[in-house]
Design a protein around this motif. Structure first.
Motif, PDB file in Angstrom:
ATOM      1  N   GLN A  96       0.831  -1.207   0.000  1.00  0.00           N
ATOM      2  CA  GLN A  96       0.000   0.000   0.000  1.00  0.00           C
ATOM      3  C   GLN A  96       0.867   1.260   0.000  1.00  0.00           C
ATOM      4  O   GLN A  96       0.545   2.243  -0.689  1.00  0.00           O
ATOM      5  N   LEU A 129       2.232   1.649  -3.576  1.00  0.00           N
ATOM      6  CA  LEU A 129       1.210   2.136  -4.505  1.00  0.00           C
ATOM      7  C   LEU A 129       0.968   3.626  -4.314  1.00  0.00           C
ATOM      8  O   LEU A 129       0.743   4.365  -5.288  1.00  0.00           O
ATOM      9  N   LYS A 141       1.509   6.923  -6.984  1.00  0.00           N
ATOM     10  CA  LYS A 141       0.589   8.049  -7.192  1.00  0.00           C
ATOM     11  C   LYS A 141       1.326   9.381  -7.045  1.00  0.00           C
ATOM     12  O   LYS A 141       1.046  10.347  -7.768  1.00  0.00           O
ATOM     13  N   GLN A 192      -4.343   9.925  -9.943  1.00  0.00           N
ATOM     14  CA  GLN A 192      -5.389   9.127 -10.569  1.00  0.00           C
ATOM     15  C   GLN A 192      -4.918   7.754 -10.999  1.00  0.00           C
ATOM     16  O   GLN A 192      -5.708   6.918 -11.450  1.00  0.00           O
ATOM     17  N   THR A 193      -3.623   7.468 -10.873  1.00  0.00           N
ATOM     18  CA  THR A 193      -3.075   6.242 -11.454  1.00  0.00           C
ATOM     19  C   THR A 193      -3.472   4.992 -10.677  1.00  0.00           C
ATOM     20  O   THR A 193      -3.707   5.025  -9.471  1.00  0.00           O
ATOM     21  N   GLU A 194      -3.515   3.884 -11.419  1.00  0.00           N
ATOM     22  CA  GLU A 194      -3.698   2.555 -10.839  1.00  0.00           C
ATOM     23  C   GLU A 194      -2.490   1.724 -11.250  1.00  0.00           C
ATOM     24  O   GLU A 194      -2.140   1.670 -12.440  1.00  0.00           O
ATOM     25  N   THR A 195      -1.844   1.069 -10.283  1.00  0.00           N
ATOM     26  CA  THR A 195      -0.592   0.369 -10.529  1.00  0.00           C
ATOM     27  C   THR A 195      -0.696  -1.090 -10.114  1.00  0.00           C
ATOM     28  O   THR A 195      -1.321  -1.423  -9.100  1.00  0.00           O
ATOM     29  N   PRO A 211      -7.980   5.054 -14.659  1.00  0.00           N
ATOM     30  CA  PRO A 211      -8.378   3.858 -13.910  1.00  0.00           C
ATOM     31  C   PRO A 211      -9.417   3.005 -14.624  1.00  0.00           C
ATOM     32  O   PRO A 211      -9.510   1.792 -14.383  1.00  0.00           O
ATOM     33  N   ALA A 217      -8.196  -0.118 -16.262  1.00  0.00           N
ATOM     34  CA  ALA A 217      -7.598  -1.157 -15.429  1.00  0.00           C
ATOM     35  C   ALA A 217      -8.624  -2.047 -14.739  1.00  0.00           C
ATOM     36  O   ALA A 217      -8.270  -2.808 -13.834  1.00  0.00           O
ATOM     37  N   LYS A 218      -9.870  -1.989 -15.176  1.00  0.00           N
ATOM     38  CA  LYS A 218     -10.929  -2.715 -14.464  1.00  0.00           C
ATOM     39  C   LYS A 218     -10.701  -4.216 -14.409  1.00  0.00           C
ATOM     40  O   LYS A 218     -11.086  -4.889 -13.447  1.00  0.00           O
TER      41      LYS A 218
END
Length: 346
Positions: free
Chosen positions: A40, A43, A47, A53-56, A218, A221-222
């Motif tokens: 966490q 991650l 950001k 807004q990013t998803e990693t 995002p 990345a679903k």
């Protein structure tokens, strides 16, 4: 061991600060599959470096990062446009085709860089059911020839892609080297210029089996978490990948490592310029040197330092530097090249 090579930055070891972070991560137990505090924290660092807004998603290899990133945004009837020298095309053993079920459309390049002029012809006559549908343009930063896309060049490609309904993917296995050379942040090289999805490399910059997929929207990345698991890239002890990225991104170790590798390549370039039978075939912009040398030199030099023959037909070789390359090693290698030149002088 103790050997040092110029074959690849993959040949380098693990940075001591990364090893120290791994040792800390190994104390006690942690919940598996990324549900731990270190993951966490990592991650959140992504950001900070790439945008809120990013998803990693963390994976183990660069091939997996590229394939899962593209799998997340492609249907099987859609295609990826990439350079003729791209890892996707030349160095991933058909993994994109096998796991995506999609076609690669290859554009010819000069020194590895794509442009609107080279991409646009691949979009003609595709608006029909008989044609594969281009969906993603993939660029490599820095390129397989060590050259760099400027932010302006990336933005031009991104704007063109978005006008045409395409996404822009960046294979950033050596993005750190490009950013360090231009003295720009990771965000300035990606989110700020329109990149949609990034494969961010750690292994070539002092980490061990640690790569990341970064989505700047995002919504793209679903399904990535499912693709990662199905692709056997969901590490159970993910904290050991996350800990490495913590070490890399805290206090800008990523920049320091990349900058040092670049500086060692620049030193090698300066020393080589005075050797008559060494021809540099591509401008040295990051940590790769591409040179044409007499064929007879190759086996002799490889007795001392391993390196890659990039084009056997024209005896173009590649010499790569890394975060732990020393000036003394560069000078020693150059002296051996000078000796070859003197021994073979007419």
């Amino acid at each position: 061991m103790g050997e040092r090579h110029f074959i690849s930055d993959n040949a380098a070891g693990i940075h001591p600060k990364v090893i120290a972070m791994l040792e800390r991560a190994s104390r006690g137990h942690a919940i598996a599959y990324g549900n731990d505090s270190l993951t966490q924290q990592a991650l959140q660092l992504f950001k900070q470096h790439f945008g809120a807004q990013t998803e990693t998603f963390f994976v183990l290899t660069g091939t997996a990062a590229n394939v899962i990133a593209l799998q997340s945004v492609l249907s099987s009837f859609e295609a990826v446009i990439c350079a003729d020298c791209a890892h996707l095309h030349r160095d991933e053993c058909g993994a994109p085709e096998k796991f995506l079920g999609s076609k690669l459309l290859i554009a010819q390049t000069q020194q590895g860089k794509l442009s609107v002029a080279t991409v646009a012809p691949l979009l003609r006559d595709t608006a029909m059911v008989h044609r594969v549908q281009p969906k993603v343009l993939s660029i490599t930063q820095c390129t397989e020839w060590g050259t760099i896309y400027t932010p302006a060049e990336i933005k031009t490609l991104a704007d063109f892609c978005h006008e045409q309904g395409l996404l822009l993917h960046m294979d950033g296995a050596r993005l750190s080297n490009a950013a360090a050379r231009l003295n720009l942040s990771l965000k300035e090289m990606t989110a700020d210029v329109g990149v949609d999805v990034l494969s961010f490399g750690g292994t070539k910059n002092g980490l061990l089996a640690a790569e990341a997929i970064v989505f700047f929207d995002p919504q793209l990345a679903k399904e990535t978490g499912f693709y990662r698991k199905q692709s056997m890239q969901l590490a159970s002890k993910m904290r050991f990948i996350s800990a490495q990225f913590l070490a890399l991104l805290i206090n800008d170790l990523w920049w320091k490592n990349a900058q040092h590798a670049n500086e060692m390549a620049a030193l090698l370039e300066r020393e080589l310029k005075n050797i008559p039978q060494v021809e540099l075939v591509v401008p040295v912009e990051t940590n790769g040197i591409f040179a044409r040398i007499p064929p007879s030199w190759v086996p002799c030099l490889q007795q001392h330092y391993a390196f890659a023959v990039w084009d056997s037909a024209s005896t173009v070789v590649r010499w790569m530097t890394s975060f732990d390359t020393t000036a003394e090693e560069v000078q020693d290698f150059v002296q051996k090249i000078r000796n070859m030149n003197e021994d073979n002088a007419p």
